[in-house]
Design an enzyme around this catalytic site. Structure first.
Site, PDB file in Angstrom:
ATOM      1  N   TYR A 120       1.130  -0.995  -0.295  1.00 19.93           N
ATOM      2  CA  TYR A 120      -0.039   0.000   0.430  1.00 19.93           C
ATOM      3  C   TYR A 120       0.852   0.959  -0.072  1.00 19.93           C
ATOM      4  O   TYR A 120       1.433   1.120   0.137  1.00 19.93           O
ATOM      5  CB  TYR A 120      -0.892   0.095   1.296  1.00 19.93           C
ATOM      6  N   ALA A 150     -21.347 -32.410   4.406  1.00 17.81           N
ATOM      7  CA  ALA A 150     -22.510 -31.079   4.497  1.00 17.81           C
ATOM      8  C   ALA A 150     -23.170 -32.013   5.605  1.00 17.81           C
ATOM      9  O   ALA A 150     -24.391 -31.815   6.254  1.00 17.81           O
ATOM     10  CB  ALA A 150     -23.069 -31.578   3.103  1.00 17.81           C
TER      11      ALA A 150
END
Length: 657
Positions: free
Chosen positions: A199, A422
């Site tokens: 950055y 799941a």
């Protein structure tokens, strides 16, 4: 050649079930208080900031953001560092909607957040951030283009930025100063300046990004001038005693970028103004050192933290998948090589990991598997933050309300068929809601395709730990698990059931060529491979199978056809996996002709797995159950897709029982 280097000192430590696997007195130092400036933190754990997009589209603090951070505060972190907090919304924000602090009107929402975190016994810091050239033109107001020290395009972004004028440099310094004032007003305990990961402040320090010829470029002293001005301005604004952190990429790990010697020199330069150094590495052009993935050893960046600690008299924060090696992290703290342990994606995966480890329940803690779907699929795809392993992330308020016995509700008898992700998530959720749950798995261990994927050594640690987590968690919540179990309509558990959850997984999309072996079955059974091996397919299964064959010494060629290798994976993980395979000598080609296939070659077929088009396909005997039994299908058999779809489908189905 191996796919993964286990020779580093941290390579085999801290793994669940291994030496120092996460519990015991060796970790006591991590739960002792320590100081940052005037603050006394209750332990050594810091939640590292990670962009979530949980704030509003306008950058305001939202209930979703607050709930997410409050849950991590409850989980035991001493300090939470808020994600990249924009000092310049117009031209310097991170992609999408980070939190903003560029105007006094945002103080109210930020103060609500600090109060909520404080109520849970944690401290919180803001992280003042300007993206510089790592902000795309599309993400600026009016498309005016990003700011940078020089008009040099980041290869990770692709848009040419504007070289900052002296007036703009002074303006950004003032923006950091004003943001620091607002941080104090909003009740934050500490301020961190984001000087890492490519950055703006990193860009000025970087010989690769900064080609200026004025007093802000050229020599190290000139390249350090702007970030030093920011640090001094913030310190002047907040006074001598308010805690200030600086996060630094000690080295950029890009060609022509800043090396560690300059990073260390900058730490020495700013030490009089800061109270703690948060040490990391890399930019978005060397992203695999920011978001470390499967096949990279935890703790890889700790030597950088130790180098900073050796030359400064202030505390140092270390990071790099430390949730996997807390014993090694504790040793580093005890040896004076760092003072605090920062965890980012680990905290996404399990908000209560810190407390679970403290209470001797390490095996019940989810560890981040390093798939990078959170960033590479969701954030880069414009979604909010999600975790493939933790369906509660971002839905903490709803999940907390649902995962408890429901007042006045009937306790139901629930049977779950299938022990993959799941089925396990559905069973866990239903049990927490107070139901009597049994799970039946046809094979001798639960885990489904996750367990199969563990055949590839480079991801064995992560996949095995995930399966271990479900084994311990289901036991903890009272689910009765039956493995090696065959079911029929006359099974006593089904005869008495109120709800049957079918989680038997997806089906193969198409048959392979004559003589080709099913790659999944080969990995599941641990079949030996040698000589020339041809893998047909370009999906993740194909790459896992190639890794499995290569680790046995086979000469492996992957034939991808018209699709790119790893097309069903996020682009960061796909590129990383291809690199691992190529380093192991695996050839990846588009067609068999280019592979020069021998007649004696063993061929593996890696098809796509898709949802079943018919209800309860393959389990037609379920039609013989009493009409009062509710049958619910979950996971890949109805959703298709990958791990995220399986865990989300199973979890939310379980919360509806």
């Amino acid at each position: 050649m191996t796919l993964i280097d286990r020779d580093r000192s941290t390579g085999t430590r801290g793994v669940l079930g291994g030496p120092g696997g996460g519990d015991g007195s060796s970790l006591e130092v991590l739960y002792t208080p320590a100081r940052i400036g005037r603050l006394t933190l209750k332990n050594r754990f810091i939640q590292s900031p990670m962009h979530s997009k949980f704030s509003s589209e306008f950058g305001e603090v939202s209930d979703k953001l607050t709930d997410y951070l409050v849950e991590r505060a409850k989980g035991g972190a001493a300090m939470i560092i808020l994600e990249n907090t924009a000092v310049d919304w117009a031209r310097g924000r991170a992609a999408g909607n980070p939190v903003r602090i560029d105007d006094d009107l945002f103080v109210a929402g930020l103060s609500d957040l600090t109060e909520a975190v404080h109520r849970e016994g944690a401290m919180i810091a803001t992280q003042l951030h300007h993206a510089g050239r790592q902000c795309s033109t599309a993400n600026t107001e009016g498309g005016v283009g990003a700011l940078a020290p020089s008009a040099i395009t980041s290869t990770a972004i692709g848009d040419e930025p504007h070289a900052m004028t002296h007036e703009q440099i002074a303006e950004v310094v003032q923006q950091f100063r004003d943001a620091a004032r607002r941080s104090v007003m909003a009740g934050f305990d500490m301020i961190e300046i984001h000087g890492s990961h490519g950055y703006l402040l990193t860009q000025f320090l970087s010989p690769q990004a900064n080609h200026r010829t004025d007093e802000y470029g050229g020599s190290f002293e000139n390249r350090a001038r702007f970030p030093l001005e920011v640090v001094r301005a913030v310190r002047e604004e907040i006074g001598p005693d308010f805690p200030l952190s600086y996060r630094i990429s000690l080295e950029e790990r890009v060609e022509g970028g800043m090396e560690a010697d300059d990073g260390l020199a900058f730490c020495t330069l700013i030490e009089p103004y800061v109270d703690v150094f948060n040490v990391t590495a890399a930019t978005y052009e060397s992203m695999d050192s920011i978001f470390m993935m499967q096949g990279r050893e935890p703790g890889e960046l700790l030597p950088l933290a130790a180098r900073v600690k050796a030359i400064v008299g202030k505390p140092v924060v270390g990071i790099s998948r430390l949730g996997w090696i807390l014993d090694a992290a504790a040793d580093s703290v005890a040896a004076g090589e760092m003072d605090f342990v920062a965890m980012g994606r680990t905290q996404l995966t399990d908000a209560k990991l810190i407390l679970k480890v403290k209470n001797g329940e390490s095996d019940r803690a989810r560890r981040c598997i390093g798939c990078n779907e959170c960033v590479g699929t969701f954030l880069f795809g414009g979604w909010r933050l999600h975790c493939v392993m933790n369906p509660e992330l971002g839905y903490e308020r709803e999940a907390n309300a649902l995962l408890r016995p429901q007042f006045g509700a009937t306790r139901k008898r629930v049977v779950v068929i299938g022990g993959g992700p799941a089925g396990a998530e559905a069973a866990r959720a239903a049990a927490l809601r107070g139901h009597d749950v049994q799970l039946f798995e046809a094979r001798d261990r639960i885990g489904g395709q996750v367990l199969t994927a563990s055949a590839a050594d480079y991801k064995k640690r992560e996949m095995e730990a995930y399966v271990t987590y479900f084994e311990r968690e289901l036991e903890h919540v009272g689910v009765r698990v039956h493995t090696g179990a065959a079911l029929g309509a006359d099974h006593p558990a089904l005869v008495d059931a109120d709800v049957v959850v079918v989680a038997t997984g997806a089906r193969v999309s198409a048959a392979g060529e004559p003589g080709a072996l099913d790659a999944v079955e080969v990995m599941r059974t641990g079949s030996p491979l040698s000589g020339e091996v041809l893998v047909q397919g370009a999906n993740e299964i194909a790459l896992n199978a190639a890794a499995y064959a290569a680790q046995q010494g086979a000469q492996v060629t992957v034939v991808t056809g018209e699709r790119a290798a790893g097309y069903d994976m996020n682009p960061i993980l796909a590129a990383h996996t291809v690199q691992l395979l190529e380093r192991a000598g695996v050839r990846i080609v588009a067609d068999a002709g280019a592979a020069a296939v021998e007649a004696s070659t063993t061929t593996l077929w890696a098809p796509d797995w898709v949802a079943d088009p018919e209800p309860v396909a393959g389990l037609e005997w379920l039609a013989g159950l009493p009409g009062s039994v509710e049958v619910v299908e979950v996971g890949a058999r109805v959703k298709g897709g990958r791990l995220y779809q399986a865990t989300q489908s199973g979890f939310w189905a379980g919360t509806r029982i």
